[in-house]
Design a protein around this motif. Structure first.
Motif, PDB file in Angstrom:
ATOM      1  N   ALA A 112       0.996  -1.098   0.111  1.00  0.00           N
ATOM      2  CA  ALA A 112       0.043   0.077   0.021  1.00  0.00           C
ATOM      3  C   ALA A 112       0.785   1.298  -0.056  1.00  0.00           C
ATOM      4  O   ALA A 112       0.318   2.114  -0.803  1.00  0.00           O
ATOM      5  N   LEU A 113       2.211   1.197   0.694  1.00  0.00           N
ATOM      6  CA  LEU A 113       2.960   2.466   0.985  1.00  0.00           C
ATOM      7  C   LEU A 113       3.508   2.533  -0.573  1.00  0.00           C
ATOM      8  O   LEU A 113       3.793   3.518  -0.748  1.00  0.00           O
ATOM      9  N   ALA A 114       4.065   1.323  -1.075  1.00  0.00           N
ATOM     10  CA  ALA A 114       4.765   1.497  -2.320  1.00  0.00           C
ATOM     11  C   ALA A 114       3.719   2.215  -3.309  1.00  0.00           C
ATOM     12  O   ALA A 114       4.279   2.817  -4.594  1.00  0.00           O
ATOM     13  N   SER A 115       2.324   1.882  -3.361  1.00  0.00           N
ATOM     14  CA  SER A 115       1.488   2.214  -4.340  1.00  0.00           C
ATOM     15  C   SER A 115       0.784   3.572  -4.121  1.00  0.00           C
ATOM     16  O   SER A 115      -0.321   3.919  -4.602  1.00  0.00           O
ATOM     17  N   PHE A 116       1.106   4.088  -2.865  1.00  0.00           N
ATOM     18  CA  PHE A 116       0.386   5.122  -2.215  1.00  0.00           C
ATOM     19  C   PHE A 116       0.143   6.498  -3.217  1.00  0.00           C
ATOM     20  O   PHE A 116      -1.093   6.990  -3.002  1.00  0.00           O
ATOM     21  N   ASP A 117       1.139   6.826  -4.103  1.00  0.00           N
ATOM     22  CA  ASP A 117       0.869   7.931  -4.884  1.00  0.00           C
ATOM     23  C   ASP A 117      -0.453   7.734  -5.984  1.00  0.00           C
ATOM     24  O   ASP A 117      -1.140   8.647  -6.590  1.00  0.00           O
ATOM     25  N   GLY A 118      -0.842   6.595  -6.109  1.00  0.00           N
ATOM     26  CA  GLY A 118      -1.830   6.367  -6.781  1.00  0.00           C
ATOM     27  C   GLY A 118      -3.257   6.166  -6.204  1.00  0.00           C
ATOM     28  O   GLY A 118      -4.318   5.821  -6.717  1.00  0.00           O
ATOM     29  N   ALA A 119      -3.118   6.490  -4.669  1.00  0.00           N
ATOM     30  CA  ALA A 119      -4.499   6.152  -4.126  1.00  0.00           C
ATOM     31  C   ALA A 119      -5.356   7.459  -4.344  1.00  0.00           C
ATOM     32  O   ALA A 119      -4.999   8.424  -4.661  1.00  0.00           O
TER      33      ALA A 119
END
Length: 579
Positions: A112-119
């Motif tokens: 989740a943190l690795a893909s956070f920019d896409g949240a």
């Protein structure tokens, strides 16, 4: 209404959480996102979080990320064989699983943190724009359309054109003047969902107003389409239309993308916003609505109490955040004596009791220890009006002096806040308008108490604002000696009154006007930044150089422009006592 348990079963269906001020709305959203992700209910890109302002959406994004970071650190420590403490209750719950599940959950939060920019954590309008663009032709909108914050210039243009077309050659007096026409048009365009009721046949003026409003709406829509612009209301209404059909592609696409939807500050929702959310997600996704209905009674917040209540009736579960994390228990208890059970705007919006996390008072030793006091101004000692009333000015001055004396007494005592002496910075004074705040500030300063106005400041009332006004007026009329002299006294030229007097007409009508004409051409051709750069290289001004710096050592003249210029006099002039 039951209290919401953040460590209980995760919300499903439509859940409404009522949250008064200080009860942790944003914290709850961050904790819920963390639980949904860590427990495997949804990945981060399957969660949609919506709020109603850019600043609020950025704060929400920061808080959600901080929750995930805290969870990742806790799981990393647990995987390494250490049990971190203390932890929030929801993290304790998440860690209370077998070791194999701890490692699985650790991977989930790391992903989740690795893909956070896409949240997808956005304002309502950003969310609508995102969906419409993804729908392409199904969204009935131009992907290249420009989103504008205000349509007022377009409305003024349309009103002028239509008013002239309708009444320009009429022999009779128009049924309403141009100012009335503009007010009518603004009302009709600013609330595009409202229905224009037909006017009575016996009232020709009302009929003309309705027809004019309809014509304005139609023409504004036509010109928006022609110019490729959209307003925020257009985003909402177009998405609502795209979702209208039960089999609409927009519904399927939104449900496929987002499984969990959390809405912050839900009391600010208007009918169209709720229509979008309801059509897209009701009965097909988990919808968590968090807000304070007591704030929905305020029109200036954009809230619609009837929308909130209608949405509340559709919720399968209703709960409340019943712990105030901000205020002390003695204050909360006394406020509840005044407000307990009060119905605000509707019998369905009631002030519910909350308990306080801080059980005691953190303010100790105050001269007036009561946490809640009401001060009343009596009439004795005042010059009364004919109606036996105290004038507003006398009352405000009296209140300001009384307040300053009260604060001075507190600061002069041995009172402590969280075991340290009370300081002036611990005290906030809330006023209705800026002039009242300036009065309180002045009286406090007379008592030797430092005070600043937080927010609501008027940059045009600062010395830098006065200098900019003098410069712009001189740029507009460099042939007018009084304006040129005023600009000469500003920090841009830095002349003193005695220098201007000694230089006489030669100084006023030769060098300075030539410089101003050049700057005016520069401003028109290359913009404000070029003007600032040129002005920074002009005659050094001791006042610009030696005035108290406000940011990174820059004088207010350069800060007011929005950037700190490296060519400011302080950066170039030697011998300055501050440099």
């Amino acid at each position: 209404m039951d209290g919401f348990d953040l460590t209980g079963p995760l919300p499903t269906g439509t859940t409404l959480i009522e949250a008064s001020a200080g009860t942790g709305k944003t914290f709850t959203i961050g904790a819920l996102v963390t639980r949904y992700v860590v427990e495997g209910e949804a990945t981060l890109d399957e969660i949609l979080a919506i709020t109603f302002g850019r600043a609020a959406s950025q704060e929400l994004r920061d808080r959600v990320r901080s929750h995930l970071v805290e969870a990742e650190r806790a799981f990393a420590a647990a995987v390494a064989g250490r049990r971190p403490s203390p932890l929030d209750a929801h993290l304790e719950l998440l860690l209370d699983v077998p070791d194999d599940e701890v490692r699985v959950r650790h991977e989930r939060v790391r992903d989740a943190l690795a893909s956070f920019d896409g949240a997808t954590i956005a304002t309502t309008h950003q969310f609508c724009q995102l969906v419409l663009r993804s729908l392409g032709v199904a969204g009935d909108t131009d992907a290249g359309a420009e989103l504008v914050e205000s349509l007022d210039e377009l409305v003024v243009e349309v009103v002028d054109d239509l008013y002239l077309k309708w009444f320009g050659e009429a022999r009779e007096r128009p049924p309403f003047d141009r100012d009335d026409a503009l007010g009518l048009a603004r009302t009709a365009v600013e609330d595009p969902q409202s229905v224009l009721a037909p006017a009575p046949a016996e009232d020709p003026v009302a009929g003309a107003r309705v027809r004019f409003a309809e014509a304005v709406r139609d023409e504004v829509d036509r010109r928006k389409q022609m110019r490729g612009v959209l307003s925020y209301d257009d985003l909402l209404s177009r998405l609502a239309v795209a979702l209208e059909d039960a089999s609409a592609p927009a519904r399927a696409r939104m449900r496929q993308r987002w499984k969990i939807v959390l809405v912050d500050e839900f009391q600010d929702t208007d009918p169209v916003q709720w229509q979008v959310l309801s059509r897209a997600f009701s009965d097909h996704a988990t919808l968590v609505l968090i807000g304070d209905p007591k704030q929905a009674i305020y029109a200036f917040r954009g809230g619609d109490v009837f929308t909130y209540l209608a949405a509340a009736r559709t919720a399968e579960t209703q709960a409340t955040l019943d712990t105030n994390w901000r205020s002390d228990a003695p204050l909360v208890e006394r406020l509840q004596v005044v407000l307990r059970g009060a119905a605000l705007g509707s019998p369905e919006i009631v002030v519910h009791d909350v308990k306080a996390h801080h059980t005691g008072s953190r303010l100790v030793g105050a001269p007036h220890p009561s946490p809640f006091r009401i001060r009343r101004v009596g009439r004795s000692g005042f010059k009364l009006t004919r109606g036996k009333m105290v004038t507003a000015g006398d009352a405000r001055n009296h209140i300001a002096r009384d307040l300053a004396g009260d604060i001075a007494e507190l600061l002069g005592s041995d009172a402590t806040w969280c075991d340290r002496p009370v300081q002036a910075g611990d005290i906030a004074v809330i006023v209705a308008i800026r002039s009242h705040g300036l009065l309180v500030q002045r009286v406090l300063q007379e008592h030797g108490i430092p005070a600043v106005m937080a927010g609501g400041g008027d940059v045009f009332l600062t010395p830098a604002g006065e200098d900019w006004l003098a410069l712009l007026q001189a740029l507009d009329s460099p042939h007018r000696a009084p304006l040129v002299r005023a600009a000469g006294l500003s920090v841009f030229f830095g002349y003193t009154a005695s220098e201007l007097d000694a230089g006489g007409e030669a100084l006023t009508l030769s060098a300075s006007p030539d410089t101003l004409r050049g700057w005016a051409l520069l401003l028109r051709g290359r913009g404000v930044a070029a003007l600032i750069e040129a002005a920074g290289g002009a005659r050094p001004s001791p006042r610009a150089c030696c005035s108290a710096p406000t940011r990174s050592g820059c004088s207010p003249t350069y800060v007011i422009s929005g950037s700190c210029s490296t060519t400011s006099p302080c950066a170039t002039r030697s011998g300055c006592p501050r440099c």
